[in-house]
Design a protein around this motif. Sequence first.
Motif, PDB file in Angstrom:
ATOM      1  N   PHE A 171       0.801  -1.240   0.000  1.00 34.40           N
ATOM      2  CA  PHE A 171       0.000   0.000   0.000  1.00 34.40           C
ATOM      3  C   PHE A 171       0.826   1.277   0.000  1.00 34.40           C
ATOM      4  O   PHE A 171       0.282   2.372  -0.102  1.00 34.40           O
ATOM      5  N   TYR A 205      -5.590  11.895  -9.087  1.00 33.35           N
ATOM      6  CA  TYR A 205      -5.228  10.547  -9.557  1.00 33.35           C
ATOM      7  C   TYR A 205      -5.442  10.311 -11.059  1.00 33.35           C
ATOM      8  O   TYR A 205      -4.554   9.756 -11.710  1.00 33.35           O
ATOM      9  N   LEU A 244      -2.366   9.358 -13.617  1.00 28.15           N
ATOM     10  CA  LEU A 244      -2.345   8.092 -14.350  1.00 28.15           C
ATOM     11  C   LEU A 244      -2.341   8.298 -15.861  1.00 28.15           C
ATOM     12  O   LEU A 244      -2.505   7.353 -16.616  1.00 28.15           O
ATOM     13  N   TYR A 251       0.043  16.154 -10.270  1.00 23.35           N
ATOM     14  CA  TYR A 251       0.993  15.733  -9.222  1.00 23.35           C
ATOM     15  C   TYR A 251       2.245  16.610  -9.234  1.00 23.35           C
ATOM     16  O   TYR A 251       2.815  16.887  -8.180  1.00 23.35           O
ATOM     17  N   ASP A 267       1.941  13.999  -1.441  1.00 24.35           N
ATOM     18  CA  ASP A 267       2.118  12.748  -0.697  1.00 24.35           C
ATOM     19  C   ASP A 267       2.029  12.949   0.816  1.00 24.35           C
ATOM     20  O   ASP A 267       1.937  11.971   1.563  1.00 24.35           O
ATOM     21  N   PRO A 313      -4.159   7.225  -1.548  1.00 21.78           N
ATOM     22  CA  PRO A 313      -5.379   6.540  -1.985  1.00 21.78           C
ATOM     23  C   PRO A 313      -6.032   5.682  -0.896  1.00 21.78           C
ATOM     24  O   PRO A 313      -7.267   5.623  -0.806  1.00 21.78           O
ATOM     25  N   VAL A 360       3.913  -6.094  -5.577  1.00 22.75           N
ATOM     26  CA  VAL A 360       2.654  -6.811  -5.847  1.00 22.75           C
ATOM     27  C   VAL A 360       2.354  -6.729  -7.343  1.00 22.75           C
ATOM     28  O   VAL A 360       2.528  -5.672  -7.947  1.00 22.75           O
ATOM     29  N   ILE A 417      10.060   8.112  -4.852  1.00 22.74           N
ATOM     30  CA  ILE A 417       8.599   8.288  -4.890  1.00 22.74           C
ATOM     31  C   ILE A 417       8.273   9.146  -6.116  1.00 22.74           C
ATOM     32  O   ILE A 417       8.700  10.292  -6.217  1.00 22.74           O
ATOM     33  N   SER A 418       7.529   8.557  -7.043  1.00 22.53           N
ATOM     34  CA  SER A 418       7.323   9.243  -8.309  1.00 22.53           C
ATOM     35  C   SER A 418       5.864   9.359  -8.734  1.00 22.53           C
ATOM     36  O   SER A 418       5.566  10.025  -9.726  1.00 22.53           O
ATOM     37  N   THR A 419       4.972   8.688  -8.030  1.00 18.62           N
ATOM     38  CA  THR A 419       3.543   8.859  -8.348  1.00 18.62           C
ATOM     39  C   THR A 419       2.736   8.898  -7.047  1.00 18.62           C
ATOM     40  O   THR A 419       3.155   8.331  -6.040  1.00 18.62           O
ATOM     41  N   PRO A 420       1.560   9.542  -7.083  1.00 19.81           N
ATOM     42  CA  PRO A 420       0.767   9.623  -5.854  1.00 19.81           C
ATOM     43  C   PRO A 420      -0.087   8.385  -5.617  1.00 19.81           C
ATOM     44  O   PRO A 420      -0.668   8.243  -4.562  1.00 19.81           O
ATOM     45  N   PHE A 421      -0.151   7.501  -6.608  1.00 16.56           N
ATOM     46  CA  PHE A 421      -1.052   6.355  -6.520  1.00 16.56           C
ATOM     47  C   PHE A 421      -0.294   5.146  -5.971  1.00 16.56           C
ATOM     48  O   PHE A 421       0.151   4.274  -6.705  1.00 16.56           O
ATOM     49  N   MET A 422      -0.101   5.125  -4.656  1.00 14.64           N
ATOM     50  CA  MET A 422       0.634   4.067  -3.946  1.00 14.64           C
ATOM     51  C   MET A 422       2.044   3.884  -4.516  1.00 14.64           C
ATOM     52  O   MET A 422       2.637   2.826  -4.381  1.00 14.64           O
ATOM     53  N   HIS A 444       5.532   5.004 -17.337  1.00 11.26           N
ATOM     54  CA  HIS A 444       4.436   4.556 -16.480  1.00 11.26           C
ATOM     55  C   HIS A 444       3.651   3.487 -17.233  1.00 11.26           C
ATOM     56  O   HIS A 444       3.466   3.607 -18.434  1.00 11.26           O
ATOM     57  N   PHE A 465       0.689   1.570 -15.567  1.00  9.96           N
ATOM     58  CA  PHE A 465      -0.595   1.181 -14.978  1.00  9.96           C
ATOM     59  C   PHE A 465      -1.694   2.110 -15.494  1.00  9.96           C
ATOM     60  O   PHE A 465      -1.636   3.311 -15.285  1.00  9.96           O
ATOM     61  N   ILE A 466      -2.667   1.571 -16.159  1.00 10.87           N
ATOM     62  CA  ILE A 466      -3.765   2.277 -16.835  1.00 10.87           C
ATOM     63  C   ILE A 466      -3.186   3.115 -17.984  1.00 10.87           C
ATOM     64  O   ILE A 466      -3.368   2.785 -19.132  1.00 10.87           O
ATOM     65  N   GLY A 467      -2.462   4.193 -17.666  1.00 11.61           N
ATOM     66  CA  GLY A 467      -1.796   4.966 -18.708  1.00 11.61           C
ATOM     67  C   GLY A 467      -0.446   4.349 -19.036  1.00 11.61           C
ATOM     68  O   GLY A 467       0.178   3.727 -18.180  1.00 11.61           O
TER      69      GLY A 467
END
Lengths: 197, 388
Positions: free
Chosen positions: A63, A108, A112, A120, A171, A176, B146, B173-178, B202, B204-206
């Motif tokens: 996480f 988010y 992404l 971000y 952060d 999330p 994971v 640390i490079s993304t805010p999504f975990m 990147h 994941f998704i994108g």
Amino acid sequence: MISSDPLFTGLSVVLLCLAWASLLLPLARLPLALRPVLIVGITLLLMLPLAGDPAWYAVRGTFGDSSISALLFYIAFILQQNFSWQLCRPVELVLLRRLLAVTALLLYPFALGLTGFDSYSLGYANPWLLAILFIMALLFWWRTYYFLAISLAASVAAWSLQMLESGNLWDYLLDPVFVVLLLLTCMKPAVASHQTR
Amino acid sequence: MKIIRLGTLLAVASGFALALLLLPAEQPASFTLPEISNGDDASDPVMEAAFVSGELTREVHSATAVELNNGDIRVFWYGGKREGSKDTAIYSRVFSNSAAGWSEIHEVMSRRQVTQDTRRYIRKLGNPVAVVKDDELWLFFVTVSVGGWAGSSINLSVSTDNGNSWGPVKRLISTPFMNISTLVRNAPLLTEQGDVMLPAYHEFIGKFSELLRIDNSGTVIDKYRISHGREAIQPALLATDPGNAIAFMRNSSEKHPGKLWFSHTDGSLADWTPLAPMPLPNPDSAATVVQLDAADELLLVFNNHPSERDDITMAWRPAEDADWQLIHQFENLAEGEKIHNPFSYPFLLKTSRGDFHLFYTWKRKYIKHVHFNRAALQKMRADAGMGS
């Protein structure tokens, strides 16, 4: 950097797990004297070795790190759920939930890769973001939302001291797992019952 | 109540005053331009090829290399029972210009070490890239806790003795999504400000490319998006002047399959042109590029096929407005031979002496090394009918 300190990182994972346990398990139905025992039990469980390493390494690997705001909220939430100590008022909880839901929506999807714009990247030493947060903190203070005002100020101070591994202010403000937990608290009857006290 | 009100105000003021006091001054990044060496065209052509990864692991992949301050070449790759297996580790060895040749292979990073240093469960290790920064050797590499590669994060370890020993591993640390789904493949650049510019991507998704700016402490202090959507990954980055760069990217798009992507900055690192397909094909596979005698004279090594990784080919572009010319084919799968992705992940290094070291994955079993000098390159161009 405090985040490289095993005590801080271990403790932050313990808080995360206790907050989720407080949300998902009916701890409030246990006798008051049993609740601290259960909390200590969960903490010890996280310290036990799993494949040669403390179990909390697996939680952290999965996480990531909790934001500073999240850690403060977890403390308030655990105390509120299990001991009816109210650090975060119901009105603050509702506002926090709405604010984080909107922020998550603005952060988010763009992070992404939805567009060429990456919200971000605004978290790297951006004076405008700091100015907005300062105005928000003052508004919280003016409306006597002290938990929110302190959370915001603590997150910003922690960021300026680089207490986490990240150099990005976002952060320190949200993560999330925190957003999901916060949104789920509105479905927790125990929270509602505390709100009426 | 008044005390709480006053105390809260004081806390808010202190927190923000501290942030204001410690707010770093904005320093636009300017690239340190590499010295353009013409090499020695007068010497005899030299072209040597060998497998360098040994038999330590059943599968190997994703080689990268760096020229050390003493002129030696250190190569890194990852290997294990198979890609993504729990026994993957990063291995390395050194090619010395002296008579010593190749050193012994040694493991520089294991799953166990990364788990202990980062205090996170690590399931597998992946792509490494390295850069020499002053007297230090910085090694960036991918780990996954994971899931698959989309769950990757980047890590950093620093060596002060040319890679013989390594400092504790630090998580970037490079993304805010975990902090998931940032990977590296191609070599970083340095800036005049002492920062590292790490091309990353990147998944994941994108699926997109970006640049991470990393300060002396190994913390990401800024990032610049090169592309967005689900089209381009694994940027190979070159500085064209202190404030501008170009990037060649692997085509991971479903809309325009088969062509390498290209983009360049438009006066600022935050401002990249829309992706443009190059005339060269790309089977959703990594490519590598270096500059020759001028910032716009390029050598590119890639899979010259829109859908298969059956070859390793080198192309030369003499100037910005010139066409790409195919000048040499290092590998080509024999007719009738059927192997999935036999040749991939080329990494081309141009040394300060002007010669070249090419590394690539050979049938997943070996890392192949091809060393050639300027005279050999000249010969390749002549053989291909290009002249000099």
